[in-house]
Motif scaffolding. Structure first.
Motif, PDB file in Angstrom:
ATOM      1  N   VAL A  90       0.827  -1.180   0.000  1.00 15.53           N
ATOM      2  CA  VAL A  90       0.000   0.000   0.000  1.00 15.53           C
ATOM      3  C   VAL A  90       0.874   1.248   0.000  1.00 15.53           C
ATOM      4  N   SER A  91       0.456   2.238  -0.802  1.00 16.46           N
ATOM      5  CA  SER A  91       1.207   3.482  -0.898  1.00 16.46           C
ATOM      6  C   SER A  91       0.553   4.542  -0.029  1.00 16.46           C
ATOM      7  N   ALA A  92       1.257   5.620   0.121  1.00 11.80           N
ATOM      8  CA  ALA A  92       0.733   6.691   0.956  1.00 11.80           C
ATOM      9  C   ALA A  92      -0.573   7.217   0.382  1.00 11.80           C
ATOM     10  N   THR A  93      -0.637   7.205  -0.988  1.00 11.20           N
ATOM     11  CA  THR A  93      -1.900   7.587  -1.629  1.00 11.20           C
ATOM     12  C   THR A  93      -2.415   6.342  -2.321  1.00 11.20           C
ATOM     13  N   PRO A  94      -3.406   5.654  -1.739  1.00  7.47           N
ATOM     14  CA  PRO A  94      -3.856   4.370  -2.266  1.00  7.47           C
ATOM     15  C   PRO A  94      -4.356   4.501  -3.698  1.00  7.47           C
ATOM     16  N   ASN A 128       3.278   1.827   7.199  1.00  6.73           N
ATOM     17  CA  ASN A 128       3.988   2.515   6.108  1.00  6.73           C
ATOM     18  C   ASN A 128       3.107   3.559   5.434  1.00  6.73           C
ATOM     19  N   SER A 129       1.813   3.237   5.279  1.00 11.83           N
ATOM     20  CA  SER A 129       0.914   4.149   4.570  1.00 11.83           C
ATOM     21  C   SER A 129       0.045   4.975   5.514  1.00 11.83           C
ATOM     22  N   SER A 131      -2.461   4.035   6.955  1.00  8.07           N
ATOM     23  CA  SER A 131      -3.856   3.738   6.646  1.00  8.07           C
ATOM     24  C   SER A 131      -4.479   2.890   7.753  1.00  8.07           C
ATOM     25  N   ASP A 140      -7.077   7.856   7.258  1.00 11.07           N
ATOM     26  CA  ASP A 140      -5.652   8.052   7.486  1.00 11.07           C
ATOM     27  C   ASP A 140      -5.419   8.125   8.975  1.00 11.07           C
TER      28      ASP A 140
END
Length: 737
Positions: A90-94, A128-129, A131, A140
């Motif tokens: 998963v990225s910071a901006t899904p 990491n994200s 989330s 968030d």
């Protein structure tokens, strides 16, 4: 009607004894009730403790299953591929694809929360994200819409994100989600699960504390108890009523065992503490209730028992007083009557003693037992096995009289002289005008010393009363006898000694033994003549023989009487016989026999005496035979009346006494002498013999037979039958012949 006599009765010992006895009887059920109360209280306490413990264990089982389910959910999510992919990629901006996966995970988490009512929510946090995925939404972590205590969700997650703090339960008393506040329990498990590396995320299962507290509601009462779970680190989980009740901690001893109950004082309150330790995780489940709540039923029963006891005690005391008054009244009256009777008897005791002394000196008692019984009834003590009599006589000089005050002085003087004479020995004394009589008892070993002291050492003193009135005092002493009932002989001897005295000189003491030999006087005093007449009139053959023996012993053995004197003696006794013949009625045969004997008297004094003696015996035997015949006829009539009326329930000894105009005691003695058994025993035997016949030969009922044979009820008949024959009437009827 109540009066002052009733009030006095309440103060009497008999009344108080009755009251105390009734109160003791009343206390027995009260004590039993108290004992049963304490037993009931103990049972109620044990039941309450056991019930609390069972409820606590049930709650523990539910929570243990919940925690097992939490572990299962966490374990399942820890190996879920979607969870692991998102944790790694998963990225910071899904991306849209990742957002789609978020929705899939929400559905999965929602299924878990729906199927378990205790699950408040499940959070998946990816470090990491930043989330966070829940069963309802995703957001968030850095957003501040969830706060735990004074921390944001991000801050709280950072504080519990280390490996050492993972897989633990946390008690969260203040959790704010939006505008709502909650009390939650949080279970935190690291991601990935089972690895010692860096924590990349967490699985957090939230449980609503209110749902856990609901399991303890039956164990606690608002403001009156508490319950909580204590984990292995001593952290308190899901405490009840934190805001209302200050929760206390029981002692280590109270929770040392795996489960149990005990009474503890917590925060100054005595409470029943129940605890149970989970075998699954070692947590302690603890619940406490005030003893006032636990023992509410026992206290209610106690109050009821106290009220009932007080009412019963008051009513019992009133009843005891009334019953004691009713039952003690006749007893008190009887005691009072006995007291009055005893008082009157004490007043009459001198007369009774005087009568007893006179009877003893006249030979009324025939044996030693009768003499001793008479002494006992008169409350007189004569200890000793030897007895003799003393007679005292007073004579005045010519022309002298005694003034009333002088007579009292003379009597006092005589008593003083006699007391001095027999000092140290038991004696009876009777003073009557110018004469006095005394009976003295002593032990055998003291007899000789006593006689010597009187004969050689004792002298009659003089006083002014005696000297001024020319009074001469003479004392006669009879012989010593070994039987008390023979004292009358010693008394007659003492009187003869006094009569023999010649008052030409000063006061003298005369011994019968000193005048017996060579006497010119025969022995036939007036008292003995009266005794002879009384004995013959009663038909007492045995006593007649004793008197005749005494006359022979005194006049023919101990005295050397001349022929003329002996003839005078026999003639005087013959004169007594003629007096008796005039007073008594004889049959023709007896009268003819007496005339034949007395018509031609022999000149020889010995033969003359033998003839008079035989005539006296004939008269006595005749009277004795008449009495026997009369008694025999009376006995026959009595038996005939008994046989005619024994089946009458109202027939008794009083009926016999009325029929024969005699006292009941006399009838009772005569009946027993004739029948060989008492009246009541004889009548009862006749009735039961008749009853046995009716039981064997008829079919009549027990009650009918009882009434027919003279009993007022079948109960009294059964008691008499059992007492006499040793069995019940029914058993007797059913037994083989």
């Amino acid at each position: 009607m109540w009066n002052w006599k009733n009030a006095n009765l309440l103060k009497q010992p008999v009344f108080m004894k009755f009251v105390l006895s009734y109160l003791l009887i009343l206390l027995i059920p009260i004590l039993i009730g108290v004992q049963q109360y304490y037993k009931t209280q103990q049972v109620l306490v044990e039941d309450a403790a056991e019930m609390n413990l069972q409820i606590l264990r049930m709650s523990q089982d539910i929570v243990d299953r919940l925690f097992l389910e939490v572990d299962d959910v966490v374990s399942t999510l820890s190996v879920n591929n979607d969870v692991l992919n998102l944790m790694q990629n998963v990225s910071a901006t899904p991306t849209p694809e990742q957002l789609y996966n978020f929705s899939l995970l929400r559905n999965t988490l929602n299924q878990y929360t729906i199927t378990n009512k205790f699950f408040f929510d499940i959070y998946l946090s990816f470090k990491n994200s930043h989330s966070v995925i829940t069963s309802k939404t995703s957001f968030d972590l850095r957003d501040n819409n969830v706060r735990i205590g004074n921390q944001s969700l991000a801050e709280w997650m950072d504080s519990v994100s280390t490996r050492g703090d993972q897989k633990q339960y946390y008690n969260l008393d203040a959790v704010q989600i939006g505008a709502m506040n909650y009390k939650l329990i949080a279970y935190v498990s690291p991601l990935p699960n089972g690895f010692q590396g860096k924590v990349q995320g967490s699985i957090v299962v939230f449980i609503n504390q209110n749902d856990i507290n609901g399991l303890f509601q039956r164990l606690v009462i608002k403001n009156k108890g508490f319950a909580y779970i204590l984990d292995t680190k001593g952290q308190m989980i899901a405490p009840t009523s934190v805001d209302e009740v200050k929760i206390g901690t029981p002692s280590a001893e109270a929770t040392a065992t795996s489960s149990g109950s005990s009474f503890e004082t917590i925060n100054g309150n005595k409470m029943l503490v129940s605890h149970s330790r989970s075998d699954q995780n070692g947590w302690n489940y603890i619940a406490a209730l005030p003893t006032s709540v636990v023992l509410a039923k026992a206290d209610y029963i106690k109050r009821m028992i106290v009220i009932i006891t007080i009412i019963t005690l008051i009513l019992g005391i009133v009843a005891a007083i009334l019953m004691a008054y009713r039952n003690s009244k006749p007893v008190s009256e009887l005691i009072e009557s006995n007291r009055i009777l005893n008082f009157r008897m004490e007043q009459q005791l001198p007369l009774i003693q005087l009568s007893m002394i006179e009877r003893l000196m006249r030979g009324y008692y025939k044996n030693e037992a009768d003499s001793r019984e008479a002494l006992s009834q008169a409350k007189v003590s004569l200890q000793g096995d030897r007895f003799y009599a003393i007679a005292i006589s007073i004579s005045l000089g010519d022309g002298y009289t005694i003034a009333p005050n002088g007579a009292k002085g003379i009597q006092d003087y005589i008593l003083m002289q006699l007391h001095e004479l027999v000092d140290g020995y038991d004696y009876l004394i009777n003073v009557n005008g110018d004469r006095a009589d005394m009976v003295v008892s002593l032990e055998t070993y003291k007899a000789e010393t006593h006689v010597e002291r009187i004969r050689y050492d004792w002298k009659i003193g003089r006083n002014d009363v005696l000297a001024n009135n020319e009074i001469r005092l003479s004392i006669g002493i009879g012989r010593i006898y070994s039987q008390m009932h023979e004292v009358w002989r010693s008394h007659n001897e003492a009187r003869q000694a006094v009569d023999y005295a010649v008052f030409g000189g000063q006061n003298v003491v005369i011994w019968y033994e000193d005048i017996a030999q060579g006497s010119i006087f025969y022995y036939y005093p007036l008292d003995l003549e009266m005794k002879l007449v009384h004995t013959i009139k009663n038909g007492d053959v045995e006593s007649l023989e004793q008197i005749l023996y005494q006359l022979e012993e005194q006049n023919h053995t101990e005295r050397q009487l001349s022929a003329t004197t002996r003839k005078q003696l026999v003639s005087e006794i013959q004169g007594t016989l003629y007096k008796l013949m005039e007073q008594l009625q004889f049959g023709y045969a007896t009268y003819s026999e007496l005339n034949a004997k007395l018509e031609f008297m022999p000149n020889n004094s010995e033969q003359h005496w033998a003839t008079v003696k035989s005539a006296l015996q004939i008269v006595c035997h005749h009277i004795n035979d008449n009495k026997k015949q009369k008694h025999h006829k009376m006995a026959d009539d009595m038996m005939e009346l008994v046989h005619a009326r024994y089946l009458d329930a109202n027939f008794g000894l009083a009926n016999l006494a009325d029929q024969f105009k005699c006292s009941e005691s006399f009838i009772s003695v005569q009946f027993k002498e004739y029948a060989g058994t008492s009246f009541s025993e004889y009548v009862e035997k006749k009735r039961l013999d008749k009853a046995c016949h009716l039981l064997r030969d008829t079919e009549k009922s027990i009650n009918d037979i009882a009434l027919e044979v003279g009993y007022n009820s079948d109960k009294s008949f059964r008691r008499a039958f059992k007492r006499t024959l040793g069995t019940q009437p029914t058993s007797y009827r059913d037994s083989p012949t």
